[in-house]
Each structure stands twice: as structure tokens, then as C-alpha cells.
Scaffold this motif. Structure first.
Motif, PDB file in Angstrom:
ATOM      1  N   GLY A  95       0.812  -1.209   0.000  1.00  0.00           N
ATOM      2  CA  GLY A  95       0.000   0.000   0.000  1.00  0.00           C
ATOM      3  C   GLY A  95       0.848   1.261   0.000  1.00  0.00           C
ATOM      4  O   GLY A  95       1.935   1.285   0.565  1.00  0.00           O
ATOM      5  N   SER A  96       0.337   2.311  -0.626  1.00  0.00           N
ATOM      6  CA  SER A  96       1.022   3.602  -0.672  1.00  0.00           C
ATOM      7  C   SER A  96       0.214   4.656   0.085  1.00  0.00           C
ATOM      8  O   SER A  96      -1.024   4.658   0.022  1.00  0.00           O
ATOM      9  CB  SER A  96       1.187   4.059  -2.122  1.00  0.00           C
ATOM     10  N   VAL A  97       0.904   5.565   0.751  1.00  0.00           N
ATOM     11  CA  VAL A  97       0.223   6.663   1.443  1.00  0.00           C
ATOM     12  C   VAL A  97      -0.469   7.592   0.451  1.00  0.00           C
ATOM     13  O   VAL A  97      -1.299   8.417   0.851  1.00  0.00           O
ATOM     14  CB  VAL A  97       1.181   7.466   2.361  1.00  0.00           C
ATOM     15  N   ASP A  98      -0.174   7.459  -0.847  1.00  0.00           N
ATOM     16  CA  ASP A  98      -0.843   8.263  -1.868  1.00  0.00           C
ATOM     17  C   ASP A  98      -2.166   7.657  -2.304  1.00  0.00           C
ATOM     18  O   ASP A  98      -2.886   8.242  -3.120  1.00  0.00           O
ATOM     19  CB  ASP A  98       0.076   8.452  -3.089  1.00  0.00           C
ATOM     20  N   ASP A  99      -2.520   6.495  -1.758  1.00  0.00           N
ATOM     21  CA  ASP A  99      -3.786   5.838  -2.033  1.00  0.00           C
ATOM     22  C   ASP A  99      -4.911   6.647  -1.402  1.00  0.00           C
ATOM     23  O   ASP A  99      -4.788   7.110  -0.255  1.00  0.00           O
ATOM     24  CB  ASP A  99      -3.760   4.417  -1.444  1.00  0.00           C
ATOM     25  N   HIS A 125      -5.241  -2.565   6.218  1.00  0.00           N
ATOM     26  CA  HIS A 125      -4.352  -2.191   5.109  1.00  0.00           C
ATOM     27  C   HIS A 125      -3.294  -1.267   5.705  1.00  0.00           C
ATOM     28  O   HIS A 125      -3.631  -0.294   6.376  1.00  0.00           O
ATOM     29  CB  HIS A 125      -5.098  -1.405   4.038  1.00  0.00           C
ATOM     30  N   THR A 126      -2.038  -1.558   5.444  1.00  0.00           N
ATOM     31  CA  THR A 126      -0.967  -0.678   5.893  1.00  0.00           C
ATOM     32  C   THR A 126      -0.410   0.057   4.677  1.00  0.00           C
ATOM     33  O   THR A 126      -0.195  -0.541   3.620  1.00  0.00           O
ATOM     34  CB  THR A 126       0.135  -1.462   6.618  1.00  0.00           C
ATOM     35  N   TYR A 127      -0.171   1.346   4.841  1.00  0.00           N
ATOM     36  CA  TYR A 127       0.271   2.214   3.753  1.00  0.00           C
ATOM     37  C   TYR A 127       1.681   2.729   4.054  1.00  0.00           C
ATOM     38  O   TYR A 127       1.996   3.060   5.192  1.00  0.00           O
ATOM     39  CB  TYR A 127      -0.708   3.380   3.600  1.00  0.00           C
ATOM     40  N   VAL A 151      -3.747   1.874  -9.553  1.00  0.00           N
ATOM     41  CA  VAL A 151      -4.153   0.487  -9.829  1.00  0.00           C
ATOM     42  C   VAL A 151      -5.662   0.310 -10.028  1.00  0.00           C
ATOM     43  O   VAL A 151      -6.151  -0.818 -10.017  1.00  0.00           O
ATOM     44  CB  VAL A 151      -3.664  -0.468  -8.716  1.00  0.00           C
ATOM     45  N   ASP A 152      -6.383   1.384 -10.252  1.00  0.00           N
ATOM     46  CA  ASP A 152      -7.829   1.270 -10.422  1.00  0.00           C
ATOM     47  C   ASP A 152      -8.190   0.264 -11.521  1.00  0.00           C
ATOM     48  O   ASP A 152      -9.110  -0.534 -11.362  1.00  0.00           O
ATOM     49  CB  ASP A 152      -8.453   2.625 -10.749  1.00  0.00           C
ATOM     50  N   ARG A 163     -17.409  -2.274  -4.286  1.00  0.00           N
ATOM     51  CA  ARG A 163     -16.972  -0.882  -4.390  1.00  0.00           C
ATOM     52  C   ARG A 163     -15.674  -0.840  -5.197  1.00  0.00           C
ATOM     53  O   ARG A 163     -14.587  -0.989  -4.639  1.00  0.00           O
ATOM     54  CB  ARG A 163     -16.748  -0.276  -3.012  1.00  0.00           C
ATOM     55  N   PRO A 164     -15.772  -0.628  -6.524  1.00  0.00           N
ATOM     56  CA  PRO A 164     -14.557  -0.574  -7.350  1.00  0.00           C
ATOM     57  C   PRO A 164     -13.597   0.507  -6.846  1.00  0.00           C
ATOM     58  O   PRO A 164     -14.013   1.508  -6.269  1.00  0.00           O
ATOM     59  CB  PRO A 164     -15.093  -0.233  -8.740  1.00  0.00           C
ATOM     60  N   LEU A 165     -12.332   0.272  -7.068  1.00  0.00           N
ATOM     61  CA  LEU A 165     -11.310   1.205  -6.598  1.00  0.00           C
ATOM     62  C   LEU A 165     -11.410   2.542  -7.320  1.00  0.00           C
ATOM     63  O   LEU A 165     -11.771   2.609  -8.487  1.00  0.00           O
ATOM     64  CB  LEU A 165      -9.919   0.611  -6.822  1.00  0.00           C
ATOM     65  N   SER A 166     -11.035   3.589  -6.599  1.00  0.00           N
ATOM     66  CA  SER A 166     -11.001   4.935  -7.151  1.00  0.00           C
ATOM     67  C   SER A 166      -9.801   5.650  -6.546  1.00  0.00           C
ATOM     68  O   SER A 166      -9.741   5.847  -5.335  1.00  0.00           O
ATOM     69  CB  SER A 166     -12.299   5.674  -6.825  1.00  0.00           C
ATOM     70  N   ASN A 167      -8.847   5.991  -7.376  1.00  0.00           N
ATOM     71  CA  ASN A 167      -7.607   6.647  -6.947  1.00  0.00           C
ATOM     72  C   ASN A 167      -6.787   5.779  -5.987  1.00  0.00           C
ATOM     73  O   ASN A 167      -6.201   6.281  -5.029  1.00  0.00           O
ATOM     74  CB  ASN A 167      -7.904   8.010  -6.327  1.00  0.00           C
ATOM     75  N   ALA A 168      -6.756   4.483  -6.261  1.00  0.00           N
ATOM     76  CA  ALA A 168      -5.936   3.566  -5.478  1.00  0.00           C
ATOM     77  C   ALA A 168      -4.509   3.576  -6.020  1.00  0.00           C
ATOM     78  O   ALA A 168      -4.300   3.596  -7.234  1.00  0.00           O
ATOM     79  CB  ALA A 168      -6.510   2.155  -5.534  1.00  0.00           C
TER      80      ALA A 168
END
Length: 181
Positions: A95-99, A125-127, A151-152, A163-168
Motif C-alpha cells: 500500500g502507498s500513502v498516496d492511495d 491495510h498498511t500504507y 491500480v484502479d 466498491r470498485p477502486l477509485s484513486n488507489a
């Protein structure tokens, strides 16, 4: 998984860590790899990886190091490093903190959150920042490549139907176990 297929030769022994529904396992087998799959449920069980110690050429983990607390992820990395023989390679997602999900949901630790709804409701989830992921990996691996990507489209509706990803955003890491002298 695509990076593994591009870099490794068919026939090598691959560990699909936290194999989920088996999509990577099936694709790797179809590409000619010998695959040992470890289920999500077995990932943190003592002894789940013992039989693989020192016998794996490459590890792929698309969510086994994305989900969990920092301590759980660090412990998994130790066990994965022990599975690799020689200078075996790790292909992993973190995971990224930009997620966009960073900081949302139930806070478990400083950079660990569990969504309140959706397909991953209650799943930690750890970022990580770049420095944090480098530090975590350097304890057991030498980093070959570390890229931060949206990765959306990669983990879209098939993985997140509710819930599809958005700005992941995830970190994609390729690292190898240093050969000790």
C-alpha cells in the motif's frame, strides 16, 4: 505477476503467497511455472511455509503484503525470505500513502486502516512512504525495482465488485534475496 513471467524462466518454482481466488496461480501454471499456492487463511499460520523453506525460486504476492498490520507484513517478509533459495526474487505489492483510502476507516495504527464498508470491510491495510517500504524491504532483500502506480484498472471491478477502486495507489516491488558470502 506479469513482471515475474517476463523475468523468470518457465519451470522455476514459484510461491503464490495469499493466492486468493487462484487467478495468479492459474496464470503462472499456464505459463509453465511450478506453483506452490498458500491461501490467505494459511498466510499467518505457523508452519504454513516450512515445507517451502529454501526451495522457492520466486515469490509473488499481490495482496498478502498489502493487507495486514505493519508487524504482520514484516513477519511475512521474514518467512518469505526464508522460502527463497539462492538469490530468489520477490514480486510484491504494498500500500502507498498516496492511495485515496489512506487515513479512512478504522485506524488500527499510525499507517494502518480498515475500511468500514465494501468488499474489504474490516481488513487491515498498511500504507507506506517510499522510505518506509525501502526500510522494510532492506531488512531481508536488495531492491531491484520499486514503482508507485495507480491500480484502479489493474484491481478494478473483478477484485472489488461491491466498491470498485477509485484513486488507489500501490507500490510494486521487485527485490531479491542477497546471497551471503
Amino acid at each position: 505477476m506479469r513482471a515475474l513471467v517476463a523475468r523468470e524462466r518457465p519451470g522455476v518454482r514459484v510461491l503464490d503467497f495469499c493466492a486468493g481466488r487462484g487467478r495468479n496461480t492459474a496464470a503462472l501454471r499456464a505459463a509453465g511455472f511450478e506453483v506452490v499456492a498458500v491461501s490467505d487463511e494459511a498466510a499467518d499460520r505457523d508452519g504454513a511455509l516450512l515445507e517451502s523453506a529454501g526451495s522457492i525460486d520466486a515469490v509473488v504476492s499481490t495482496h498478502g503484503l498489502l493487507h495486514g498490520t505493519l508487524d504482520a507484513i514484516a513477519a511475512r517478509l521474514v518467512r518469505l525470505a526464508q522460502c527463497l533459495r539462492g538469490s530468489g526474487t520477490l514480486y510484491a505489492t504494498f500500500g502507498s500513502v498516496d492511495d485515496a483510502r489512506f487515513g479512512r476507516g478504522t485506524r488500527i495504527a499510525a499507517a494502518t486502516f480498515a475500511p468500514l464498508d465494501g468488499d474489504e470491510r474490516g481488513v487491515a491495510h498498511t500504507y507506506f512512504t517510499r522510505l518506509e517500504i525501502e526500510t522494510l524491504l532492506f531488512a531481508h532483500f536488495a531492491i531491484d525495482c520499486l514503482e508507485e502506480r495507480r491500480v484502479d484498472d489493474v484491481a478494478g471491478k473483478w477484485a472489488h465488485a461491491e466498491r470498485p477502486l477509485s484513486n488507489a495507489v500501490h507500490w510494486f516491488a521487485i527485490a531479491h534475496r542477497p546471497v551471503s558470502t
